[in-house]
Design a protein around this motif. Structure first.
Motif, PDB file in Angstrom:
ATOM      1  N   VAL A  30      47.929  28.161  52.258  1.00  9.93           N
ATOM      2  CA  VAL A  30      47.494  28.036  50.689  1.00  9.93           C
ATOM      3  C   VAL A  30      46.044  27.134  50.449  1.00  9.93           C
ATOM      4  CG1 VAL A  30      48.624  25.504  50.549  1.00  9.93           C
ATOM      5  CG2 VAL A  30      48.507  27.020  48.315  1.00  9.93           C
ATOM      6  N   LYS A  31      45.438  27.500  49.600  1.00  9.67           N
ATOM      7  CA  LYS A  31      44.254  26.983  49.335  1.00  9.67           C
ATOM      8  C   LYS A  31      44.274  26.506  47.734  1.00  9.67           C
ATOM      9  CE  LYS A  31      39.303  28.057  48.786  1.00  9.67           C
ATOM     10  NZ  LYS A  31      38.188  29.555  48.889  1.00  9.67           N
ATOM     11  N   HIS A  32      43.832  24.945  47.683  1.00 11.36           N
ATOM     12  CA  HIS A  32      43.949  24.312  46.613  1.00 11.36           C
ATOM     13  C   HIS A  32      42.326  23.886  46.072  1.00 11.36           C
ATOM     14  CE1 HIS A  32      48.352  22.365  46.747  1.00 11.36           C
ATOM     15  NE2 HIS A  32      48.260  23.651  46.652  1.00 11.36           N
ATOM     16  N   ILE A  33      42.173  24.163  45.139  1.00 14.56           N
ATOM     17  CA  ILE A  33      40.688  23.607  44.469  1.00 14.56           C
ATOM     18  C   ILE A  33      40.800  22.818  43.365  1.00 14.56           C
ATOM     19  CG2 ILE A  33      38.672  24.645  43.353  1.00 14.56           C
ATOM     20  CD1 ILE A  33      39.384  27.465  44.674  1.00 14.56           C
ATOM     21  N   TYR A  34      40.168  21.750  43.319  1.00 13.43           N
ATOM     22  CA  TYR A  34      40.054  20.514  42.562  1.00 13.43           C
ATOM     23  C   TYR A  34      38.502  20.677  41.935  1.00 13.43           C
ATOM     24  CZ  TYR A  34      44.325  18.617  44.690  1.00 13.43           C
ATOM     25  OH  TYR A  34      45.659  18.481  44.954  1.00 13.43           O
ATOM     26  N   PRO A  35      38.434  21.488  40.729  1.00 10.77           N
ATOM     27  CA  PRO A  35      37.053  21.604  40.296  1.00 10.77           C
ATOM     28  C   PRO A  35      36.366  20.558  40.071  1.00 10.77           C
ATOM     29  CG  PRO A  35      38.782  23.007  39.111  1.00 10.77           C
ATOM     30  CD  PRO A  35      39.581  22.069  40.049  1.00 10.77           C
ATOM     31  N   ASN A  36      36.842  19.257  39.722  1.00  9.04           N
ATOM     32  CA  ASN A  36      36.218  18.071  39.629  1.00  9.04           C
ATOM     33  C   ASN A  36      36.454  17.100  40.248  1.00  9.04           C
ATOM     34  OD1 ASN A  36      35.016  19.346  36.871  1.00  9.04           O
ATOM     35  ND2 ASN A  36      37.095  18.962  35.917  1.00  9.04           N
ATOM     36  N   GLY A  37      37.029  17.358  41.606  1.00 13.13           N
ATOM     37  CA  GLY A  37      37.317  16.477  42.570  1.00 13.13           C
ATOM     38  C   GLY A  37      38.774  15.890  42.460  1.00 13.13           C
ATOM     39  N   ILE A  38      39.325  15.393  43.314  1.00 10.32           N
ATOM     40  CA  ILE A  38      40.830  14.957  43.466  1.00 10.32           C
ATOM     41  C   ILE A  38      40.897  13.951  42.410  1.00 10.32           C
ATOM     42  CG2 ILE A  38      42.648  14.175  45.003  1.00 10.32           C
ATOM     43  CD1 ILE A  38      41.263  15.598  47.309  1.00 10.32           C
ATOM     44  N   PRO A  39      41.779  14.131  41.416  1.00 15.83           N
ATOM     45  CA  PRO A  39      42.145  13.100  40.502  1.00 15.83           C
ATOM     46  C   PRO A  39      42.969  11.793  40.869  1.00 15.83           C
ATOM     47  CG  PRO A  39      43.444  14.987  39.931  1.00 15.83           C
ATOM     48  CD  PRO A  39      42.643  15.307  41.274  1.00 15.83           C
ATOM     49  N   SER A  40      42.946  10.950  40.230  1.00 14.93           N
ATOM     50  CA  SER A  40      44.099   9.761  40.541  1.00 14.93           C
ATOM     51  C   SER A  40      45.326  10.278  40.134  1.00 14.93           C
ATOM     52  CB  SER A  40      43.570   8.469  39.786  1.00 14.93           C
ATOM     53  OG  SER A  40      43.649   8.931  38.292  1.00 14.93           O
ATOM     54  N   THR A  41      46.157   9.455  40.469  1.00 10.77           N
ATOM     55  CA  THR A  41      47.739   9.804  40.487  1.00 10.77           C
ATOM     56  C   THR A  41      48.246   9.799  39.137  1.00 10.77           C
ATOM     57  OG1 THR A  41      48.372   7.667  40.940  1.00 10.77           O
ATOM     58  CG2 THR A  41      48.293   9.107  42.596  1.00 10.77           C
ATOM     59  N   ASP A  42      47.436   9.089  38.073  1.00  7.48           N
ATOM     60  CA  ASP A  42      47.783   8.904  36.576  1.00  7.48           C
ATOM     61  C   ASP A  42      47.358  10.064  35.611  1.00  7.48           C
ATOM     62  OD1 ASP A  42      45.371   8.318  36.718  1.00  7.48           O
ATOM     63  OD2 ASP A  42      45.781   6.207  35.715  1.00  7.48           O
ATOM     64  N   THR A  43      46.740  11.163  36.045  1.00  8.33           N
ATOM     65  CA  THR A  43      46.181  12.349  35.289  1.00  8.33           C
ATOM     66  C   THR A  43      46.915  13.226  35.082  1.00  8.33           C
ATOM     67  OG1 THR A  43      45.046  13.226  37.223  1.00  8.33           O
ATOM     68  CG2 THR A  43      43.878  11.688  36.112  1.00  8.33           C
ATOM     69  N   GLY A  44      47.863  13.587  36.097  1.00  9.56           N
ATOM     70  CA  GLY A  44      48.815  14.866  35.975  1.00  9.56           C
ATOM     71  C   GLY A  44      48.109  16.367  35.909  1.00  9.56           C
ATOM     72  N   LEU A  45      46.789  16.318  36.456  1.00 13.37           N
ATOM     73  CA  LEU A  45      46.044  17.432  36.598  1.00 13.37           C
ATOM     74  C   LEU A  45      46.640  18.038  38.041  1.00 13.37           C
ATOM     75  CD1 LEU A  45      42.481  16.501  35.442  1.00 13.37           C
ATOM     76  CD2 LEU A  45      44.485  17.501  34.168  1.00 13.37           C
ATOM     77  N   HIS A  46      46.754  19.422  37.958  1.00 16.30           N
ATOM     78  CA  HIS A  46      47.059  20.233  39.059  1.00 16.30           C
ATOM     79  C   HIS A  46      45.929  21.030  39.580  1.00 16.30           C
ATOM     80  CE1 HIS A  46      51.280  19.195  37.941  1.00 16.30           C
ATOM     81  NE2 HIS A  46      51.128  19.417  36.875  1.00 16.30           N
ATOM     82  N   PRO A  47      45.524  21.126  40.873  1.00 13.31           N
ATOM     83  CA  PRO A  47      44.865  21.884  41.260  1.00 13.31           C
ATOM     84  C   PRO A  47      44.977  23.452  41.177  1.00 13.31           C
ATOM     85  CG  PRO A  47      46.282  21.368  43.315  1.00 13.31           C
ATOM     86  CD  PRO A  47      46.820  20.587  41.989  1.00 13.31           C
ATOM     87  N   GLU A  48      43.902  24.148  41.274  1.00 18.82           N
ATOM     88  CA  GLU A  48      44.041  25.678  41.276  1.00 18.82           C
ATOM     89  C   GLU A  48      44.751  26.257  42.721  1.00 18.82           C
ATOM     90  OE1 GLU A  48      41.242  29.689  41.260  1.00 18.82           O
ATOM     91  OE2 GLU A  48      40.360  27.609  40.909  1.00 18.82           O
ATOM     92  N   PHE A  49      46.007  27.056  42.423  1.00 21.03           N
ATOM     93  CA  PHE A  49      46.582  27.394  43.527  1.00 21.03           C
ATOM     94  C   PHE A  49      46.291  28.760  43.998  1.00 21.03           C
ATOM     95  CE2 PHE A  49      50.424  29.874  44.812  1.00 21.03           C
ATOM     96  CZ  PHE A  49      50.750  29.194  45.928  1.00 21.03           C
ATOM     97  N   ILE A  50      45.963  28.951  45.198  1.00 22.94           N
ATOM     98  CA  ILE A  50      45.548  30.250  45.603  1.00 22.94           C
ATOM     99  C   ILE A  50      46.280  30.541  46.953  1.00 22.94           C
ATOM    100  CG2 ILE A  50      43.975  31.798  46.580  1.00 22.94           C
ATOM    101  CD1 ILE A  50      41.612  30.317  44.870  1.00 22.94           C
ATOM    102  N   GLU A  51      47.404  31.850  46.875  1.00 18.03           N
ATOM    103  CA  GLU A  51      48.276  31.820  47.823  1.00 18.03           C
ATOM    104  C   GLU A  51      47.249  32.847  49.071  1.00 18.03           C
ATOM    105  OE1 GLU A  51      51.699  34.914  49.075  1.00 18.03           O
ATOM    106  OE2 GLU A  51      51.998  33.579  47.406  1.00 18.03           O
ATOM    107  N   LEU A  52      47.255  32.300  50.157  1.00 13.78           N
ATOM    108  CA  LEU A  52      46.480  33.076  51.171  1.00 13.78           C
ATOM    109  C   LEU A  52      47.295  33.936  52.320  1.00 13.78           C
ATOM    110  CD1 LEU A  52      43.570  30.511  52.121  1.00 13.78           C
ATOM    111  CD2 LEU A  52      43.362  32.422  50.560  1.00 13.78           C
ATOM    112  N   ALA A  53      48.449  33.316  52.545  1.00 15.97           N
ATOM    113  CA  ALA A  53      49.175  34.149  53.464  1.00 15.97           C
ATOM    114  C   ALA A  53      50.647  33.595  53.248  1.00 15.97           C
ATOM    115  CB  ALA A  53      48.621  34.112  54.926  1.00 15.97           C
TER     116      ALA A  53
END
Length: 360
Positions: A30-53
Motif C-alpha cells: 500500500v502507498k500512503h500520501i500525506y500531501p501536507n506532511g504527516i499530521p499530529s494525532t489530533d487532526t483526524g486527517l487521513h492519508p491518500e490510500f493507493i493499493e499497489l498489490a
C-alpha cells in the motif's frame, strides 16, 4: 530504507504487508500520501490510500477435514517467495521502494504466524527496512475504514477465530461484546465438515450457498448473554440433528436455520452497542463479513435505526496482506516500529491492547 520525503513538504509511505495467521497467506503493498506532511494525532486527517498489490493463496484440505497448523505453516513457507515476486510485479516497484515491512504479530495459529514472522525478519535484515508488528483485528478494521469510508462505526468483527463487537474511544478499539467460546467462523467451518462440504473457496461460503436453498426454519439454541454470545451449544445441537435425523432435516434447511439464528444473535448485540454509544454506522469486517445474508440482516437493522452499513467483498474481508500493510503504515507514520528482538508472535493479542495513535 526508502525515504518518506517528497517535494512540497509532502510525505509518502510505501508499506509491505505479510499476513499468515490462518490458512490464507497474503502479501499486500500500500502507498500512503500525506500531501501536507504527516499530521499530529489530533487532526483526524487521513492519508491518500493507493493499493499497489494484493495477492493471496489459500491452503485447502480435503472436504470434511480441518487444517493442521504444521501443514498450514508448510504451505506458507513454500508459497511466500512466489507471492512476494507476484506482489512486486503487480505493484511495479522493487524492495528499495519499501519504507516498512508489516507482519501479523497475532492473534492466530502459532505455527503459521511464526513462519510469516520469520520471513518478515529475514526481509527486514536483508533490505535494511524496519519492521512493524500489526494486530490482525486492527488490520481488518483499518482496511474496512479505508475501503468503505466509514468514519466512526461500531465494528462487527466476524471470522474463523474471532467474534467481537467493537467501538473506538480514546485511541483504543474497545471490545463491547464477544464470543464466550468458539468464533462464528469456526462454528460454520466445523458444521461444513459434518456435511462434507468442500473447503474451497471456503467452508463458510459453501454453507451460505447451501442456506440459500433452505426453506424450513428449524428452531436452534439462541444464546446471548448481555453483550456476549455463545456458539458451542448451537453447534453441538445442529451436529446431532445432522448426524441422527438427516432423514427429517435437509442440509439446506439446517444451513439456513444455522445462519439465521447466529446472525440474529450478532444483529442483537451490534444494535445494542450502536444504541449505547449513539452511533449510526456499522462496519462488518472479517471473513464471515462477506456473507450476503449477514450484510442484509445487519443492513435492515441499521436502516430501521436511520443508519448505514459498511461492508467489503472477498478481496478485503477475507484475510489479506494489504490490510496488514494498511494498519502498519498508519502506525509507522506515527513513529512506531518493532525491533528485531521484539518481533515475536503471540496467539493472544487482544484488539484493545493496541494504541491507535493515528486516530483522534
Amino acid at each position: 530504507m526508502a525515504s518518506t520525503e517528497t517535494t512540497n513538504a509532502s510525505k509518502t509511505i510505501i508499506a509491505l504487508g505479510l499476513e499468515g495467521s490462518a490458512n490464507k497467506l497474503g502479501i499486500g503493498i500500500v502507498k500512503h500520501i500525506y500531501p501536507n506532511g504527516i499530521p499530529s494525532t489530533d487532526t483526524g486527517l487521513h492519508p491518500e490510500f493507493i493499493e499497489l498489490a494484493n495477492v493471496r493463496d489459500t491452503y485447502n484440505p480435503p472436504a470434511g477435514e480441518g487444517f493442521l497448523p504444521r501443514d498450514v505453516a508448510a504451505h506458507h513457507r513454500a508459497l511466500i517467495n512466489p507471492l512476494l515476486k507476484q506482489a512486486f510485479a503487480e505493484a511495479k516497484i522493487t524492495p528499495k521502494h519499501i519504507d516498512c515491512i508489516c507482519y501479523t504479530k497475532g492473534p492466530g495459529m502459532g505455527a503459521p504466524l511464526q513462519s510469516v514472522a520469520l520471513a518478515a525478519r529475514t526481509l527486514s535484515q536483508l533490505w535494511n527496512v524496519p519492521l512493524v508488528g500489526v494486530n490482525h483485528c486492527v488490520g481488518h478494521i483499518e482496511m474496512g475504514r479505508a475501503i468503505t469510508g466509514a468514519d466512526d462505526p461500531v465494528v462487527l468483527y466476524v471470522s474463523g477465530g474471532n467474534t467481537q463487537v467493537i467501538a473506538y474511544s480514546q485511541q483504543t478499539y474497545r471490545i463491547f461484546g464477544e464470543t464466550l467460546d468458539i468464533a462464528i467462523g469456526n462454528c460454520l467451518d466445523r458444521f461444513a465438515r459434518v456435511l462434507k462440504l468442500p473447503n474451497e473457496p471456503n467452508p463458510g461460503y459453501n454453507i451460505e450457498q447451501c442456506a440459500k436453498r433452505g426453506t424450513k426454519f428449524i428452531e436452534l439454541p439462541y444464546t446471548v448473554k448481555g453483550m456476549d454470545v455463545s456458539f458451542s451449544g448451537i453447534l453441538s445441537f445442529i451436529e446431532k440433528l445432522a448426524k441422527t435425523e438427516s432423514d427429517k432435516y435437509s442440509a439446506e434447511d439446517l444451513c439456513y436455520s444455522l445462519q439465521e439464528t447466529m446472525f440474529a444473535m450478532l444483529v442483537e448485540i451490534t444494535e445494542r452497542a450502536m444504541a449505547h454509544i449513539g452511533s449510526s454506522e456499522v462496519l462488518v469486517v472479517g471473513g464471515v463479513g462477506c456473507n450476503e445474508r449477514l450484510q442484509e440482516m445487519m443492513g435492515q437493522m441499521a436502516k430501521e435505526r436511520g443508519g448505514t452499513i459498511f461492508a467489503t467483498d472477498m478481496r478485503y474481508c477475507i484475510d489479506n496482506g494489504i490490510m496488514i500493510a494498511q494498519a502498519g503504515a498508519l502506525a509507522f507514520a506515527r513513529g512506531f516500529t518493532t525491533p528485531i528482538e521484539e518481533s515475536w508472535i503471540t496467539q493472544r493479542f487482544r484488539t484493545d491492547q493496541v494504541h491507535v495513535k493515528w486516530r483522534i
